[in-house]
Design a protein around this motif. Sequence first.
Motif, PDB file in Angstrom:
ATOM      1  N   ARG A  31       0.846  -1.182   0.000  1.00 44.54           N
ATOM      2  CA  ARG A  31       0.000   0.000   0.000  1.00 44.54           C
ATOM      3  C   ARG A  31       0.884   1.235   0.000  1.00 44.54           C
ATOM      4  O   ARG A  31       2.092   1.148   0.272  1.00 44.54           O
ATOM      5  CB  ARG A  31      -0.954   0.031   1.194  1.00 44.54           C
ATOM      6  CG  ARG A  31      -0.291   0.170   2.555  1.00 44.54           C
ATOM      7  CD  ARG A  31      -1.326   0.077   3.663  1.00 44.54           C
ATOM      8  NE  ARG A  31      -0.730   0.106   4.977  1.00 44.54           N
ATOM      9  CZ  ARG A  31      -0.529   1.212   5.691  1.00 44.54           C
ATOM     10  NH1 ARG A  31      -0.897   2.387   5.188  1.00 44.54           N
ATOM     11  NH2 ARG A  31       0.017   1.169   6.882  1.00 44.54           N
ATOM     12  N   GLN A  32       0.290   2.365  -0.307  1.00 43.37           N
ATOM     13  CA  GLN A  32       1.051   3.608  -0.400  1.00 43.37           C
ATOM     14  C   GLN A  32       0.287   4.747   0.267  1.00 43.37           C
ATOM     15  O   GLN A  32      -0.938   4.818   0.166  1.00 43.37           O
ATOM     16  CB  GLN A  32       1.307   3.989  -1.864  1.00 43.37           C
ATOM     17  CG  GLN A  32       2.051   5.288  -2.029  1.00 43.37           C
ATOM     18  CD  GLN A  32       2.131   5.755  -3.470  1.00 43.37           C
ATOM     19  OE1 GLN A  32       2.727   6.798  -3.760  1.00 43.37           O
ATOM     20  NE2 GLN A  32       1.541   5.015  -4.390  1.00 43.37           N
ATOM     21  N   GLU A  33       1.009   5.601   0.966  1.00 36.91           N
ATOM     22  CA  GLU A  33       0.451   6.834   1.493  1.00 36.91           C
ATOM     23  C   GLU A  33       1.061   8.000   0.723  1.00 36.91           C
ATOM     24  O   GLU A  33       2.270   8.016   0.438  1.00 36.91           O
ATOM     25  CB  GLU A  33       0.774   7.006   2.983  1.00 36.91           C
ATOM     26  CG  GLU A  33       0.214   5.941   3.891  1.00 36.91           C
ATOM     27  CD  GLU A  33      -1.265   6.131   4.178  1.00 36.91           C
ATOM     28  OE1 GLU A  33      -1.875   7.065   3.621  1.00 36.91           O
ATOM     29  OE2 GLU A  33      -1.803   5.332   4.959  1.00 36.91           O
ATOM     30  N   GLN A 172      -5.790  11.467   1.560  1.00 33.33           N
ATOM     31  CA  GLN A 172      -7.132  10.929   1.728  1.00 33.33           C
ATOM     32  C   GLN A 172      -7.822  11.412   3.004  1.00 33.33           C
ATOM     33  O   GLN A 172      -8.986  11.082   3.238  1.00 33.33           O
ATOM     34  CB  GLN A 172      -7.087   9.391   1.740  1.00 33.33           C
ATOM     35  CG  GLN A 172      -6.504   8.776   0.471  1.00 33.33           C
ATOM     36  CD  GLN A 172      -7.296   9.178  -0.761  1.00 33.33           C
ATOM     37  OE1 GLN A 172      -8.522   9.103  -0.781  1.00 33.33           O
ATOM     38  NE2 GLN A 172      -6.598   9.598  -1.809  1.00 33.33           N
ATOM     39  N   ASN A 173      -7.108  12.197   3.808  1.00 28.87           N
ATOM     40  CA  ASN A 173      -7.672  12.672   5.072  1.00 28.87           C
ATOM     41  C   ASN A 173      -8.414  13.985   4.829  1.00 28.87           C
ATOM     42  O   ASN A 173      -7.900  15.082   5.087  1.00 28.87           O
ATOM     43  CB  ASN A 173      -6.560  12.851   6.111  1.00 28.87           C
ATOM     44  CG  ASN A 173      -7.107  13.068   7.499  1.00 28.87           C
ATOM     45  OD1 ASN A 173      -8.257  13.469   7.684  1.00 28.87           O
ATOM     46  ND2 ASN A 173      -6.293  12.810   8.505  1.00 28.87           N
ATOM     47  N   HIS A 195       5.839   3.951   0.837  1.00 24.87           N
ATOM     48  CA  HIS A 195       5.432   2.657   0.295  1.00 24.87           C
ATOM     49  C   HIS A 195       5.633   1.576   1.364  1.00 24.87           C
ATOM     50  O   HIS A 195       6.723   1.470   1.947  1.00 24.87           O
ATOM     51  CB  HIS A 195       6.272   2.295  -0.936  1.00 24.87           C
ATOM     52  CG  HIS A 195       6.235   3.343  -2.014  1.00 24.87           C
ATOM     53  ND1 HIS A 195       5.310   3.333  -3.022  1.00 24.87           N
ATOM     54  CD2 HIS A 195       7.021   4.437  -2.226  1.00 24.87           C
ATOM     55  CE1 HIS A 195       5.513   4.367  -3.825  1.00 24.87           C
ATOM     56  NE2 HIS A 195       6.546   5.060  -3.363  1.00 24.87           N
ATOM     57  N   TYR A 196       4.599   0.791   1.616  1.00 20.53           N
ATOM     58  CA  TYR A 196       4.654  -0.294   2.598  1.00 20.53           C
ATOM     59  C   TYR A 196       4.673  -1.630   1.853  1.00 20.53           C
ATOM     60  O   TYR A 196       3.775  -1.907   1.047  1.00 20.53           O
ATOM     61  CB  TYR A 196       3.440  -0.250   3.518  1.00 20.53           C
ATOM     62  CG  TYR A 196       3.282   1.037   4.292  1.00 20.53           C
ATOM     63  CD1 TYR A 196       3.748   1.148   5.601  1.00 20.53           C
ATOM     64  CD2 TYR A 196       2.652   2.143   3.727  1.00 20.53           C
ATOM     65  CE1 TYR A 196       3.590   2.322   6.317  1.00 20.53           C
ATOM     66  CE2 TYR A 196       2.501   3.325   4.439  1.00 20.53           C
ATOM     67  CZ  TYR A 196       2.963   3.407   5.732  1.00 20.53           C
ATOM     68  OH  TYR A 196       2.810   4.574   6.446  1.00 20.53           O
ATOM     69  N   LEU A 197       5.678  -2.456   2.127  1.00 13.38           N
ATOM     70  CA  LEU A 197       5.827  -3.734   1.438  1.00 13.38           C
ATOM     71  C   LEU A 197       5.761  -4.887   2.428  1.00 13.38           C
ATOM     72  O   LEU A 197       6.541  -4.942   3.384  1.00 13.38           O
ATOM     73  CB  LEU A 197       7.169  -3.781   0.687  1.00 13.38           C
ATOM     74  CG  LEU A 197       7.398  -2.715  -0.389  1.00 13.38           C
ATOM     75  CD1 LEU A 197       8.819  -2.785  -0.916  1.00 13.38           C
ATOM     76  CD2 LEU A 197       6.393  -2.879  -1.523  1.00 13.38           C
ATOM     77  N   TRP A 201       8.660  -3.693   5.229  1.00 16.85           N
ATOM     78  CA  TRP A 201       9.588  -2.696   4.697  1.00 16.85           C
ATOM     79  C   TRP A 201       8.852  -1.438   4.261  1.00 16.85           C
ATOM     80  O   TRP A 201       7.690  -1.479   3.862  1.00 16.85           O
ATOM     81  CB  TRP A 201      10.351  -3.276   3.501  1.00 16.85           C
ATOM     82  CG  TRP A 201      11.186  -4.460   3.862  1.00 16.85           C
ATOM     83  CD1 TRP A 201      12.307  -4.482   4.639  1.00 16.85           C
ATOM     84  CD2 TRP A 201      10.939  -5.819   3.479  1.00 16.85           C
ATOM     85  NE1 TRP A 201      12.784  -5.768   4.760  1.00 16.85           N
ATOM     86  CE2 TRP A 201      11.971  -6.604   4.051  1.00 16.85           C
ATOM     87  CE3 TRP A 201       9.969  -6.446   2.700  1.00 16.85           C
ATOM     88  CZ2 TRP A 201      12.035  -7.978   3.872  1.00 16.85           C
ATOM     89  CZ3 TRP A 201      10.038  -7.819   2.516  1.00 16.85           C
ATOM     90  CH2 TRP A 201      11.057  -8.564   3.104  1.00 16.85           C
ATOM     91  N   LYS A 202       9.580  -0.323   4.315  1.00 18.11           N
ATOM     92  CA  LYS A 202       9.065   0.958   3.856  1.00 18.11           C
ATOM     93  C   LYS A 202      10.073   1.595   2.907  1.00 18.11           C
ATOM     94  O   LYS A 202      11.285   1.553   3.145  1.00 18.11           O
ATOM     95  CB  LYS A 202       8.827   1.907   5.039  1.00 18.11           C
ATOM     96  CG  LYS A 202       7.742   1.457   5.997  1.00 18.11           C
ATOM     97  CD  LYS A 202       7.570   2.451   7.136  1.00 18.11           C
ATOM     98  CE  LYS A 202       6.505   1.995   8.122  1.00 18.11           C
ATOM     99  NZ  LYS A 202       6.342   2.954   9.244  1.00 18.11           N
TER     100      LYS A 202
END
Length: 230
Positions: A31-33, A172-173, A195-197, A201-202
């Motif tokens: 996922r990605q923020e 998105q907030n 990026h969350y893997l 991992w980030k």
Amino acid sequence: MILALDTLKRALQRKGLRGICVSAFRHFVYRQEQLLWLERDLVTPPPPHQLRPSPPLRMARISADNAPAFARHFGDRVETMRELAQEGHIGLMWLDEDDDACAFVWASPGDYHDHHYYGCWFRVQPGEYFQFGGESIRRCWGTQISTDAQLTLWQEMAGRGYRKVVDVCESQNIPALRLHLRMGYREQGRIQHVHYLFGRWKLFHQSRYSGSRIEHLRNLSRPPQAATQD
């Protein structure tokens, strides 16, 4: 087993199979923020607002010794608050009649390494400070504390010689972006990507954009009248 099946059934009814697969992918795989960089000076007053009055609260500086004040409403972050104070960040909190913290906001006097949440560096220029962690409990939503907390911190940092506040907000907030518009922030045209893997991992990178990502929210910036963001 029966409880697990009931939980799965309710999730299927609520999200559908595709929704569950998307949620599982975002949680376990990737996922990605996207964090939008925002800024404003410390002199220009914010636009008028129609927020409700806040409950009776008193301001206090956050320290390692008084961090237990967060136990009732922010119990999972007492140690985080203590660590931030010990690291030299400037924190203000607002306490109710029982000395429980109901709202707070933090400032980093220089580059901020967010090792508690995103895991990346947020770097600022001379004369700027990085603001983070602003939050209040539900009964304070839509009240003046959301503006009073920031104004108090701006005055504190202006007195220390700073000219500008910089922070980031998740794209998105929507409630937080509305608050930034209401307080007179402007976009820097930068995005911090996180990026969350595989939940372990980030990875981080920045990109730039032109125009505005949030201006369309301006006509929605009226504060909520009933609670519906620590």
